[in-house]
Design an enzyme around this catalytic site. Structure first.
Site, PDB file in Angstrom:
ATOM      1  N   ARG A 197      44.956  51.657  60.432  1.00 30.18           N
ATOM      2  CA  ARG A 197      45.064  52.317  59.129  1.00 30.18           C
ATOM      3  C   ARG A 197      45.057  53.840  59.250  1.00 30.18           C
ATOM      4  O   ARG A 197      44.530  54.557  58.407  1.00 30.18           O
ATOM      5  CB  ARG A 197      43.947  51.867  58.182  1.00 30.18           C
ATOM      6  CG  ARG A 197      43.912  50.384  57.900  1.00 30.18           C
ATOM      7  CD  ARG A 197      45.194  49.894  57.232  1.00 30.18           C
ATOM      8  NE  ARG A 197      45.141  48.445  57.091  1.00 30.18           N
ATOM      9  CZ  ARG A 197      45.576  47.583  58.009  1.00 30.18           C
ATOM     10  NH1 ARG A 197      46.147  48.041  59.125  1.00 30.18           N
ATOM     11  NH2 ARG A 197      45.478  46.294  57.838  1.00 30.18           N
ATOM     12  N   SER A 253      42.932  46.501  49.131  1.00 32.30           N
ATOM     13  CA  SER A 253      41.670  46.661  49.857  1.00 32.30           C
ATOM     14  C   SER A 253      41.138  48.079  49.653  1.00 32.30           C
ATOM     15  O   SER A 253      41.788  49.039  50.054  1.00 32.30           O
ATOM     16  CB  SER A 253      41.875  46.391  51.349  1.00 32.30           C
ATOM     17  OG  SER A 253      42.335  45.067  51.553  1.00 32.30           O
ATOM     18  N   GLU A 282      39.668  53.295  51.686  1.00 31.71           N
ATOM     19  CA  GLU A 282      41.037  53.353  52.205  1.00 31.71           C
ATOM     20  C   GLU A 282      41.940  54.215  51.321  1.00 31.71           C
ATOM     21  O   GLU A 282      42.748  54.973  51.837  1.00 31.71           O
ATOM     22  CB  GLU A 282      41.604  51.940  52.334  1.00 31.71           C
ATOM     23  CG  GLU A 282      42.974  51.900  52.967  1.00 31.71           C
ATOM     24  CD  GLU A 282      43.424  50.508  53.332  1.00 31.71           C
ATOM     25  OE1 GLU A 282      44.643  50.262  53.363  1.00 31.71           O
ATOM     26  OE2 GLU A 282      42.564  49.665  53.621  1.00 31.71           O
TER      27      GLU A 282
END
Length: 373
Positions: free
Chosen positions: A182, A261, A365
């Site tokens: 990520r 998420s 995130e």
């Protein structure tokens, strides 16, 4: 602060002005409708660019004037403060899907999930398990988007971007993108690069998917991990799995009024994992076992969703306008009339609760604008 480029010559400024006249421009423009959370205040100015040239000229204009600049793609990874953004928001709405054999080039503004569908329809493999992920193609290398055993870093060959530091359009090969979980070079330097186009190398496997890596996907399809299935079937299966978790956009379903998420899966050193394991045993007993996946030498990845659930934040948690999804503990959602502060209050409660119970600090995130956890 964004880098400021050298002032343009008068003729360049006139050319730039003519270009920007073609860009859609709004003032005191609401940004909430441009995000999947449907949260956030207005921007001082909102520009919508439909070509690479318009994107570059808008960025150059803002940088030359020293104006704060916010880049918006699909808005699926943004948390914008209730006060909005004091500056220029630039929405990238460029189009371009060019397929040459197994080579694919996408304009940054292309809708990602639509592009996945088109590659699968063309019989190509490599991104079929990334179906249903909201947002634009230009965001995929920034986050190194991944799900169900695939990451875009496995198929991206080059990223074409505008470098705000040098004022040049650059082509950055995969090896120089610094991809990790990520993360990427583009995320590490958010004020430097504006992604314009992304190039991929896919696989012609006679209509079959790439080898399935994710156990849940393989189990659902009734095959072993590492096997291939029809790419069409793999995509459809992933869409069903994501849909069951509220991870496919649906304007009628408030569980999808989210950023997917909200927290990344923690990656722990050996010492950190040992301390974490001791906390798990203390809370759940000697048989307590947390998810653990190798993440490189001396590193272990665990599940943020598991941590949240075991810390007491179950599906549907909350009584206010921002709550945990009723379908997945990793998604924080807007139930229809939430504010960004409502969302952040819930996020902070979850972070504090997980830290108190397990000693692990969750990291958000989505990118935050004008606010922070």
């Amino acid at each position: 602060m964004s880098p400021v480029t050298a002032a343009a010559a008068p003729s360049e400024r006139r050319d730039r002005s003519r270009t920007l006249e073609r860009v859609q421009e709004l003032h005191d423009a609401p940004l909430a409708p441009l995000t999947t959370f449907r949260l956030g205040g207005p921007a001082t100015r909102l520009l919508t660019a439909t070509t690479d040239a318009e994107v570059i000229d808008a960025v150059r204009e803002a940088d030359a004037a020293g104006t704060p600049l916010l880049i918006i793609g699909g808005g699926s990874n943004l948390v914008i403060g209730d006060k909005g953004f004091a500056g220029t928001a630039l929405r990238i709405a460029t189009k371009g899907f060019e397929l040459d054999g197994t080579k694919l080039e996408l304009a940054a503004g292309e809708v990602w999930t639509d592009a996945v569908e088109r590659t699968v329809a063309a019989g190509l493999a490599g991104v079929e398990c990334l179906a249903g992920i909201p947002g634009s193609a230009g965001a995929t290398p920034i986050q190194n988007v991944g799900a169900y055993g695939q990451e875009v870093s496995s198929t991206i060959t080059e990223v074409i971007a505008y470098d705000r530091t040098t004022g040049d359009t650059v082509t950055i090969p995969n090896a120089e993108c610094a991809f990790s979980y990520r993360h990427s070079r583009f995320k590490a330097e958010p004020d430097r690069y504006v992604v314009l186009r992304v190039r991929f190398e896919l696989e012609d496997a006679d209509g079959l998917s790439a080898p399935l890596k994710y156990p849940e996907t393989a189990r659902t399809l009734g095959v072993e991990a590492g096997e291939r299935v029809s790419a069409v079937l793999a995509r459809e299966t992933v869409l069903k799995l994501r849909g069951g978790k509220g991870m496919v956009l649906d304007p009628e379903d408030h569980d999808t009024w989210s950023a997917g998420s909200f927290f990344t899966n923690p990656i722990l050193t050996d010492a950190e994992f040992a301390a974490f394991h001791a906390r798990v045993v203390e809370r759940l007993g000697a048989d307590g076992k947390a998810p653990a996946f190798p993440a490189g030498e001396g590193l272990t990845k665990t599940s943020a969703a598991w941590l949240i659930d075991k810390a007491g934040f179950t599906k549907g948690y909350g009584t206010g306008p921002a709550r945990i999804s009723t379908k997945h503990t990793l998604a924080l959602t807007n139930r229809g009339d939430a504010t960004t502060e409502d969302l952040l209050a819930l996020a902070r409660e979850v972070v504090a609760g997980v830290r108190d119970v397990f000693g692990v600090t969750l990291v958000n995130e989505p990118v935050t604008v004008g606010v922070s956890l």
